[in-house]
Design an enzyme around this catalytic site. Structure first.
Site, PDB file in Angstrom:
ATOM      1  CG  ASP A 182      24.076  41.186  -0.110  1.00 15.99           C
ATOM      2  OD1 ASP A 182      23.576  42.288  -0.374  1.00 15.99           O
ATOM      3  OD2 ASP A 182      23.463  40.292   0.521  1.00 15.99           O
ATOM      4  CG  ASP A 202      22.677  44.974   0.990  1.00 23.04           C
ATOM      5  OD1 ASP A 202      22.676  44.335   2.057  1.00 23.04           O
ATOM      6  OD2 ASP A 202      21.618  45.251   0.385  1.00 23.04           O
ATOM      7  CG  ASP A 203      23.895  42.386   4.813  1.00 24.27           C
ATOM      8  OD1 ASP A 203      23.887  43.242   5.709  1.00 24.27           O
ATOM      9  OD2 ASP A 203      22.895  41.708   4.505  1.00 24.27           O
ATOM     10  CG  HIS A 224      23.470  47.520   4.740  1.00 21.78           C
ATOM     11  ND1 HIS A 224      22.351  47.054   4.090  1.00 21.78           N
ATOM     12  CD2 HIS A 224      23.612  48.817   4.370  1.00 21.78           C
ATOM     13  CE1 HIS A 224      21.824  48.031   3.361  1.00 21.78           C
ATOM     14  NE2 HIS A 224      22.586  49.104   3.497  1.00 21.78           N
ATOM     15  NE  ARG A 255      21.839  44.112   9.310  1.00 18.97           N
ATOM     16  CZ  ARG A 255      21.204  44.633   8.253  1.00 18.97           C
ATOM     17  NH1 ARG A 255      20.083  45.312   8.407  1.00 18.97           N
ATOM     18  NH2 ARG A 255      21.706  44.501   7.039  1.00 18.97           N
ATOM     19  CE  LYS A 257      20.422  41.143   7.073  1.00 17.04           C
ATOM     20  NZ  LYS A 257      20.298  41.770   5.765  1.00 17.04           N
TER      21      LYS A 257
END
Ligand SMILES: *[C@@H]1O[C@H](CO)[C@@H](O)[C@H](O)[C@H]1NC(C)=O
Ligand SMILES: *[C@@H]1O[C@H](CO)[C@@H](O)[C@H](O)[C@H]1NC(C)=O
Ligand SMILES: *[C@@H]1O[C@H](CO)[C@@H](O)[C@H](O)[C@H]1NC(C)=O
Ligand SMILES: *[C@@H]1O[C@H](CO)[C@@H](O)[C@H](O)[C@H]1NC(C)=O
Length: 364
Positions: A182, A202-203, A224, A255, A257
């Site tokens: 991240d 990742d994020d 991501h 996103r 989530k």
């Protein structure tokens, strides 16, 4: 007479007052310099190597200015970290373009925090108010920045470069060696992150809870995308502006989530404006209440409301095989009217909008 009384009073009173931070300049060229340097309100950091297994920990006096004058490298050891921590109020942290090198390749095994060797995470723990700017973070073992500012903080001109982790290595079984890398994890309030670049797996940003968070003019690639979540029980997010960012070659651009088992949680008051995205492999926009599944059975314990695409146009292009927009809500847990007039997504196929009919100004 009056003067000498004042002098006597002063000389009695002074020792009782706590030692004020000194206007001296502290210089750090090794870990043994840290304790003395942080007593000064100017701290200069020269190039040095932090011994393996130690946190380079700057607990600063209020109002301190920190100047990096060289690159800092961290020794290699399988431990929890963090590798660097900085705390204090009203801090001015000038990286001057210098690098914190986490030596990720020593740790990377394609598993991140899910297994394999122990990796220091986060690499950089930021607990200051003020400004933190012009720093490069190279090859974080796992997550790069964790931010929990005690007052308003602006982070700018950061580069997180974990692009080397896109390649497999001898320990990653053919997968990308970097994992869970991240860029910024934020559970905080009054935070702006701007004009920064994240290359990772990742994020780019993950907001787990908090309020008044602005993420603007950043560039994200390889990972991501820009995420709110995952949102766990009891967490609330209110007041996020995501604007003018560019997301490329990522699973999705934008996103939200929320954990399928979350209760007493909410995400509200989020504005997306003027973002662009391309090379999106799975989704353009994904709002999913079934985390950690993707488009699984959604939970209903996190209320999502007031999610808008307004201001200036957000334009995304997804890859063939990807879905443009997927919204997977639990029954009754996405609420209100969401104004999506300034969202435009092309490529791929439409995607489904489940259990929610409040989106206005947008049709797939
Ligand atoms: C950093 O120093 C502060 C102040 O001494 C201390 O409270 C904190 O536990 C230290 N953190 C780490 C990770 O060493
Ligand atoms: C929405 O968030 C902004 C900050 O981005 C804040 O100023 C405003 O008060 C929030 N609105 C509500 C209704 O909470
Ligand atoms: C989002 O749009 C709705 C519908 O137009 C509006 O009522 C709401 O105030 C907007 N929220 C934000 C955060 O802009
Ligand atoms: C709507 O949400 C419920 C949970 O509240 C879920 O069980 C159901 O599968 C959802 N509907 C669809 C069509 O997915």
């Amino acid at each position: 007479m009056a003067l000498s009384i004042a002098f006597v009073l002063l000389s009695v009173a002074l020792p009782l007052v706590a030692a004020a931070p000194s206007a001296c300049t502290g210089t750090i060229s090794s870990m043994s310099d840290v304790a003395a340097a942080v007593k000064c309100t100017t701290v200069n950091i020269n190039a040095f190597t932090v011994p393996a297994g130690e946190t380079f920990n700057l607990s600063l006096e209020d109002g301190t200015t920190v100047n990096m004058l060289g690159d800092v490298t961290f020794g290699e050891k399988n431990w929890d970290g963090p590798l660097f921590q900085v705390s204090g109020d009203s801090i001015t942290f000038n990286g001057n373009g210098h690098t914190f090198n986490g030596n990720g390749p020593f740790y990377w095994d394609g598993q991140g925090g899910n297994g394999g060797v122990t990796k220091p995470a986060p690499m950089m723990k930021i607990k200051i108010s003020g400004t933190f700017t012009n720093v490069k973070v190279l090859n974080s073992p796992e997550r790069a920045f964790s931010v929990s500012n005690p007052g308003p903080l602006t982070i700018s001109k950061i580069t997180v470069d974990n692009s080397l982790g896109d390649q497999p290595n001898a320990n990653s079984g053919g997968k990308a060696a970097g994992h869970n890398t991240d860029g910024f994890d934020a559970s905080t309030t009054d935070l702006t992150i701007e004009d920064s670049t994240v290359m990772n797996q990742d994020d780019c940003l993950a907001i787990n809870k908090g309020s008044n968070i602005v993420f603007q003019r950043n560039t994200c690639s390889g990972g991501h995308g820009i995420s709110i979540g995952s949102i766990a029980s009891g967490a609330t997010v209110n007041g996020v502006v995501i604007s003018g960012n560019t997301v490329t070659n990522s699973d999705q651009a934008l996103r939200i989530k929320t954990d399928s088992d979350a209760t007493s949680a909410s995400v509200t008051n989020v504005t997306y404006s003027g973002n662009t995205g391309s090379g999106l492999r799975q989704f353009g926009v994904l709002i999913d209440q079934s985390y950690p599944d993707t488009l699984g059975t959604p939970g209903t314990g996190c209320i999502v409301s007031d999610i808008n695409f307004t201001g200036s146009k957000t334009t995304l292009t997804v890859n063939s095989g990807a879905e443009r927009v997927a919204v997977n809500c639990g029954k009754g847990s996405c609420t209100g009217t969401w104004n999506w007039a300034d969202l435009s997504v092309s490529g791929g196929s439409a995607g489904k909008i489940v259990n929610f009919s409040g989106i206005s100004g947008f049709t797939q």
